[in-house]
Design an enzyme around this catalytic site. Structure first.
Site, PDB file in Angstrom:
ATOM      1  N   TYR A 199       2.860  -7.195  16.395  1.00 55.62           N
ATOM      2  CA  TYR A 199       3.363  -6.890  15.167  1.00 55.62           C
ATOM      3  C   TYR A 199       4.148  -5.439  15.906  1.00 55.62           C
ATOM      4  CZ  TYR A 199       2.616  -2.175  11.979  1.00 55.62           C
ATOM      5  OH  TYR A 199       2.747  -1.375  11.081  1.00 55.62           O
ATOM      6  N   LYS A 256       7.789  -4.169  15.528  1.00 54.61           N
ATOM      7  CA  LYS A 256       8.712  -2.499  14.147  1.00 54.61           C
ATOM      8  C   LYS A 256       9.423  -1.835  15.886  1.00 54.61           C
ATOM      9  CE  LYS A 256       6.880  -1.158  11.270  1.00 54.61           C
ATOM     10  NZ  LYS A 256       7.864  -1.137   9.666  1.00 54.61           N
ATOM     11  N   ILE A 306      13.646  -9.534   1.932  1.00 54.38           N
ATOM     12  CA  ILE A 306      14.713  -8.457   2.367  1.00 54.38           C
ATOM     13  C   ILE A 306      15.818  -9.002   2.977  1.00 54.38           C
ATOM     14  CG2 ILE A 306      13.609  -5.980   1.511  1.00 54.38           C
ATOM     15  CD1 ILE A 306      13.150  -6.618   4.860  1.00 54.38           C
ATOM     16  N   THR A 334       4.378 -10.946  -0.806  1.00 48.97           N
ATOM     17  CA  THR A 334       3.541 -11.810  -0.133  1.00 48.97           C
ATOM     18  C   THR A 334       2.474 -11.922  -0.114  1.00 48.97           C
ATOM     19  OG1 THR A 334       3.036 -10.145   1.659  1.00 48.97           O
ATOM     20  CG2 THR A 334       5.102 -11.360   1.715  1.00 48.97           C
ATOM     21  N   PHE A 358       0.580  -1.312   0.271  1.00 52.57           N
ATOM     22  CA  PHE A 358       0.010   0.143   0.394  1.00 52.57           C
ATOM     23  C   PHE A 358       0.967   1.116   0.072  1.00 52.57           C
ATOM     24  CE2 PHE A 358      -2.488   2.939   3.626  1.00 52.57           C
ATOM     25  CZ  PHE A 358      -3.076   3.583   2.522  1.00 52.57           C
ATOM     26  N   THR A 407       5.801   3.180  12.954  1.00 52.88           N
ATOM     27  CA  THR A 407       4.852   3.012  13.006  1.00 52.88           C
ATOM     28  C   THR A 407       4.864   4.197  14.424  1.00 52.88           C
ATOM     29  OG1 THR A 407       2.455   2.130  13.810  1.00 52.88           O
ATOM     30  CG2 THR A 407       4.539   0.596  14.264  1.00 52.88           C
ATOM     31  N   ASP A 408       3.675   4.457  14.795  1.00 52.37           N
ATOM     32  CA  ASP A 408       3.265   5.119  16.004  1.00 52.37           C
ATOM     33  C   ASP A 408       2.917   3.723  16.988  1.00 52.37           C
ATOM     34  OD1 ASP A 408       0.601   4.637  14.695  1.00 52.37           O
ATOM     35  OD2 ASP A 408      -0.157   6.414  15.453  1.00 52.37           O
ATOM     36  N   GLU A 409       2.429   3.068  16.288  1.00 53.19           N
ATOM     37  CA  GLU A 409       2.020   1.879  17.371  1.00 53.19           C
ATOM     38  C   GLU A 409       3.550   1.250  18.186  1.00 53.19           C
ATOM     39  OE1 GLU A 409       0.050  -1.162  15.792  1.00 53.19           O
ATOM     40  OE2 GLU A 409      -1.050   0.109  14.486  1.00 53.19           O
ATOM     41  N   VAL A 467     -17.556  -4.532  13.490  1.00 57.98           N
ATOM     42  CA  VAL A 467     -16.612  -3.990  14.281  1.00 57.98           C
ATOM     43  C   VAL A 467     -16.365  -4.536  15.375  1.00 57.98           C
ATOM     44  CG1 VAL A 467     -16.711  -1.514  15.584  1.00 57.98           C
ATOM     45  CG2 VAL A 467     -17.816  -1.985  13.891  1.00 57.98           C
TER      46      VAL A 467
HETATM   47  P1  NAD Z   1       1.714  -3.522   3.572  1.00 57.04           P
HETATM   48  O1  NAD Z   1       1.060  -4.816   4.183  1.00 57.04           O
HETATM   49  O2  NAD Z   1       0.339  -3.373   2.706  1.00 57.04           O
HETATM   50  O3  NAD Z   1       2.937  -4.479   2.649  1.00 57.04           O
HETATM   51  C1  NAD Z   1       4.527  -4.372   2.917  1.00 57.04           C
HETATM   52  C2  NAD Z   1       5.273  -4.914   1.245  1.00 57.04           C
HETATM   53  O4  NAD Z   1       6.041  -5.525   1.617  1.00 57.04           O
HETATM   54  C3  NAD Z   1       3.522  -5.752   0.768  1.00 57.04           C
HETATM   55  O5  NAD Z   1       4.129  -5.268  -1.070  1.00 57.04           O
HETATM   56  C4  NAD Z   1       4.630  -7.357   0.650  1.00 57.04           C
HETATM   57  O6  NAD Z   1       5.192  -8.488  -0.318  1.00 57.04           O
HETATM   58  C5  NAD Z   1       6.200  -6.757   1.190  1.00 57.04           C
HETATM   59  N1  NAD Z   1       7.437  -7.899   2.053  1.00 57.04           N
HETATM   60  C6  NAD Z   1       6.602  -8.134   2.779  1.00 57.04           C
HETATM   61  N2  NAD Z   1       7.456  -8.819   3.369  1.00 57.04           N
HETATM   62  C7  NAD Z   1       8.384  -8.891   2.805  1.00 57.04           C
HETATM   63  C8  NAD Z   1      10.165  -9.056   2.980  1.00 57.04           C
HETATM   64  N3  NAD Z   1      10.290 -10.485   3.697  1.00 57.04           N
HETATM   65  N4  NAD Z   1      10.729  -9.330   1.682  1.00 57.04           N
HETATM   66  C9  NAD Z   1      10.289  -7.786   0.665  1.00 57.04           C
HETATM   67  N5  NAD Z   1       9.344  -7.612   0.932  1.00 57.04           N
HETATM   68  C10 NAD Z   1       8.686  -8.104   1.984  1.00 57.04           C
HETATM   69  O7  NAD Z   1       2.087  -2.620   4.225  1.00 57.04           O
HETATM   70  P2  NAD Z   1       1.524  -1.298   4.489  1.00 57.04           P
HETATM   71  O8  NAD Z   1       0.658  -0.649   4.667  1.00 57.04           O
HETATM   72  O9  NAD Z   1       2.146  -0.382   2.990  1.00 57.04           O
HETATM   73  O10 NAD Z   1       2.649  -0.611   5.478  1.00 57.04           O
HETATM   74  C11 NAD Z   1       4.082  -0.437   4.832  1.00 57.04           C
HETATM   75  C12 NAD Z   1       5.374  -0.165   5.911  1.00 57.04           C
HETATM   76  O11 NAD Z   1       5.004   1.422   6.560  1.00 57.04           O
HETATM   77  C13 NAD Z   1       5.264  -1.057   7.256  1.00 57.04           C
HETATM   78  O12 NAD Z   1       6.784  -0.616   7.518  1.00 57.04           O
HETATM   79  C14 NAD Z   1       4.945  -0.794   7.708  1.00 57.04           C
HETATM   80  O13 NAD Z   1       4.592  -1.214   9.037  1.00 57.04           O
HETATM   81  C15 NAD Z   1       4.460   0.917   7.894  1.00 57.04           C
HETATM   82  N6  NAD Z   1       2.951   1.594   8.469  1.00 57.04           N
HETATM   83  C16 NAD Z   1       1.686   1.588   7.725  1.00 57.04           C
HETATM   84  C17 NAD Z   1       1.011   1.800   8.785  1.00 57.04           C
HETATM   85  C18 NAD Z   1      -0.278   1.804   8.213  1.00 57.04           C
HETATM   86  O14 NAD Z   1      -1.555   2.544   8.424  1.00 57.04           O
HETATM   87  N7  NAD Z   1      -0.596   1.056   6.910  1.00 57.04           N
HETATM   88  C19 NAD Z   1       1.414   2.869   9.513  1.00 57.04           C
HETATM   89  C20 NAD Z   1       2.413   3.112  10.004  1.00 57.04           C
HETATM   90  C21 NAD Z   1       3.560   2.759   9.775  1.00 57.04           C
HETATM   91  P1  TYD Z   2      -6.697  -1.527  11.045  1.00 55.27           P
HETATM   92  O1  TYD Z   2      -6.751  -0.861  10.389  1.00 55.27           O
HETATM   93  O2  TYD Z   2      -6.190  -3.531  11.819  1.00 55.27           O
HETATM   94  O3  TYD Z   2      -4.879  -1.020  11.962  1.00 55.27           O
HETATM   95  P2  TYD Z   2      -4.124  -0.662  13.193  1.00 55.27           P
HETATM   96  O4  TYD Z   2      -5.030  -1.774  13.976  1.00 55.27           O
HETATM   97  O5  TYD Z   2      -3.056  -0.988  12.552  1.00 55.27           O
HETATM   98  O6  TYD Z   2      -4.601   0.691  14.009  1.00 55.27           O
HETATM   99  O7  TYD Z   2      -7.297  -1.227  12.652  1.00 55.27           O
HETATM  100  C1  TYD Z   2      -7.444   0.282  12.814  1.00 55.27           C
HETATM  101  C2  TYD Z   2      -9.285   0.135  14.165  1.00 55.27           C
HETATM  102  O8  TYD Z   2     -10.256  -1.358  13.732  1.00 55.27           O
HETATM  103  C3  TYD Z   2      -8.329  -0.961  15.045  1.00 55.27           C
HETATM  104  O9  TYD Z   2      -8.940  -0.482  16.273  1.00 55.27           O
HETATM  105  C4  TYD Z   2      -9.170  -1.681  15.231  1.00 55.27           C
HETATM  106  C5  TYD Z   2     -10.303  -1.719  13.903  1.00 55.27           C
HETATM  107  N1  TYD Z   2     -11.110  -3.053  13.625  1.00 55.27           N
HETATM  108  C6  TYD Z   2     -12.042  -2.974  13.741  1.00 55.27           C
HETATM  109  O10 TYD Z   2     -13.282  -2.621  14.749  1.00 55.27           O
HETATM  110  N2  TYD Z   2     -12.687  -4.532  12.263  1.00 55.27           N
HETATM  111  C7  TYD Z   2     -12.068  -4.817  11.939  1.00 55.27           C
HETATM  112  O11 TYD Z   2     -12.331  -5.700  11.132  1.00 55.27           O
HETATM  113  C8  TYD Z   2     -10.531  -4.174  11.331  1.00 55.27           C
HETATM  114  C9  TYD Z   2     -10.119  -4.602  10.802  1.00 55.27           C
HETATM  115  C10 TYD Z   2     -10.178  -3.158  12.339  1.00 55.27           C
END
Ligand code: NAD
Ligand code: TYD
Length: 339
Positions: free
Chosen positions: A153, A157, A60, A36, A11, A125-127, A209
């Site tokens: 997770y 991180k 990686i 993946t 993403f 991530t902020d997590e 939810v």
């Molecule tokens: P995503 O799950 O959509 O994409 C992850 C990508 O990494 C995929 O294309 C997958 O094929 C690839 N990948 C997984 N394992 C791999 C490996 N061993 N070698 C090479 N490629 C590999 O994730 P995203 O939501 O795009 O998040 C990207 C980054 O941003 C992550 O590091 C995540 O922790 C961080 N992040 C995400 C969010 C969010 O809201 N989505 C917020 C803060 C930080």
């Molecule tokens: P998510 O998108 O998995 O992000 P994160 O847990 O990393 O913040 O979830 C966002 C919020 O939404 C989290 O509080 C969990 C909740 N959630 C639901 O209530 N239902 C769902 O089906 C999913 C996927 C998440």
């Protein structure tokens, strides 16, 4: 310059690649992705033929392949998005999170060290800060807040962040870390809250939810995240951590109701299901450092961002329909079947 983007078929990585190719017309981008379940080559179809873009299917954690790639390309910067990214999956099966998120980051750091890569950026991530109580709205995470990860997770991180900063201090590797709040926007895999609710609503399926729906997340439009990483790469100081946030906190239930309203679907689709184990209550980011030092601000407000996102899922049904009709069905049944 040549920039390595790991996890670019996911993403945020894909959105970052689109951003970088458009904003830096002289640069080459090499995407390294294992593809993946979360990675999707069709996401990158608009750039696959671009002579400034090169895709490599690789893990990686595979140090030999990294060695070959770094020796051949000598990247000027590496941005690490590659990760297992879904909290619910980390609760089911933590091991792959440690492998990719910790060992994979370590392998990239060693390659950067060996080839003296001028910049490594770790996308975090902020997590990693854990959660905040619901009744203290004045509290927000700053870069000096203690790490207090709740899920496998976020623990993986946090480990990767610490490793990155340790390579900076011990080996002088010019590295930065950014910690971002929840992203939303085009190309997000439909296991995450917003795209899951949009896809389910469009199929008139229940909207699951967790718990009370009162958990709070701070939402940032993905393009704003990409711009923040860009500015950190250009002007950020090695050894520093930068928080990135959307200044837009919302309860989960408000998001789901909003999606129903935008799509003209009844709220009766909303189904409360059992809570996530260890469910973090609230995330809230103070991104003042990034604003003060690097002059970054979120540009897309939630109203506009959520409309654009919903429009994108309406206009790109084949992309997500292919995902939800595949192995995702088994995942969905396992996670939601008896919930
Ligand atoms: P995503 O799950 O959509 O994409 C992850 C990508 O990494 C995929 O294309 C997958 O094929 C690839 N990948 C997984 N394992 C791999 C490996 N061993 N070698 C090479 N490629 C590999 O994730 P995203 O939501 O795009 O998040 C990207 C980054 O941003 C992550 O590091 C995540 O922790 C961080 N992040 C995400 C969010 C969010 O809201 N989505 C917020 C803060 C930080
Ligand atoms: P998510 O998108 O998995 O992000 P994160 O847990 O990393 O913040 O979830 C966002 C919020 O939404 C989290 O509080 C969990 C909740 N959630 C639901 O209530 N239902 C769902 O089906 C999913 C996927 C998440």
């Amino acid at each position: 310059m040549t920039i390595f983007v790991t996890g670019g078929a996911g993403f945020i990585g894909a959105n970052f690649i689109f951003h970088w190719l458009a904003a830096h017309p002289g640069d080459r981008v090499v995407c390294i992705d294992k593809l993946t379940y979360a990675g999707n080559l069709s996401t990158l179809s608009s750039v696959l033929k671009n002579p400034r873009f090169h895709f490599v299917k690789a893990d990686i954690c595979d140090r030999d392949t990294l060695d070959r790639l770094f020796a051949g390309e000598c990247p000027d910067a590496v941005v690490n998005f590659a990760a297992e990214s879904h909290v619910d999956r980390s609760i089911e099966d933590p091991e792959v999170f440690l492998r990719t998120n910790v060992m994979g980051t370590a392998a990239l750091l060693d390659a950067c060290r060996k080839y003296e890569t001028p910049r490594f950026h770790q996308v975090s991530t902020d997590e990693v800060y854990g959660d905040l109580p619901l009744d203290r709205p004045e509290l927000r995470f700053t870069e000096t807040t203690n790490l207090h990860a709740s899920s496998p997770y976020s623990a993986s991180k946090a480990s990767a962040d610490l490793l990155t900063l340790s390579y900076c201090r011990t080996f002088g590797l010019p590295a930065t870390v950014s910690r971002c709040s929840n992203n939303y926007g085009p190309w997000q895999f439909p296991e995450k809250l917003i795209p899951l609710m949009i896809a389910n609503a469009l199929q008139d399926k229940p909207l699951p939810v967790y718990g009370t729906g009162k958990n709070i997340r701070d939402w940032l439009y993905v393009e704003d995240h990409c711009r923040a990483i860009d500015v950190i790469l250009q002007k950020g100081r090695p050894g520093e951590v930068y928080n990135i946030g959307g200044n837009h906190e919302m309860e989960n239930i408000a998001i789901v109701k909003r999606i129903c309203r935008e799509l003209g679907k009844p709220e009766s689709l909303i189904t409360y299901v059992s809570d996530r184990k260890g469910h973090d209550l609230r995330y809230a980011i103070d991104s003042g450092k990034l604003q003060r030092e690097l002059d970054w601000m979120p540009e897309t407000n939630f109203e506009e961002g959520i409309r654009r996102t919903i429009r994108w899922y309406l206009d790109n049904r084949p992309w997500w329909e292919e995902i939800v009709s595949g192995e995702y069905q088994g995942y969905y049944e396992k996670m939601y079947g008896n919930r």
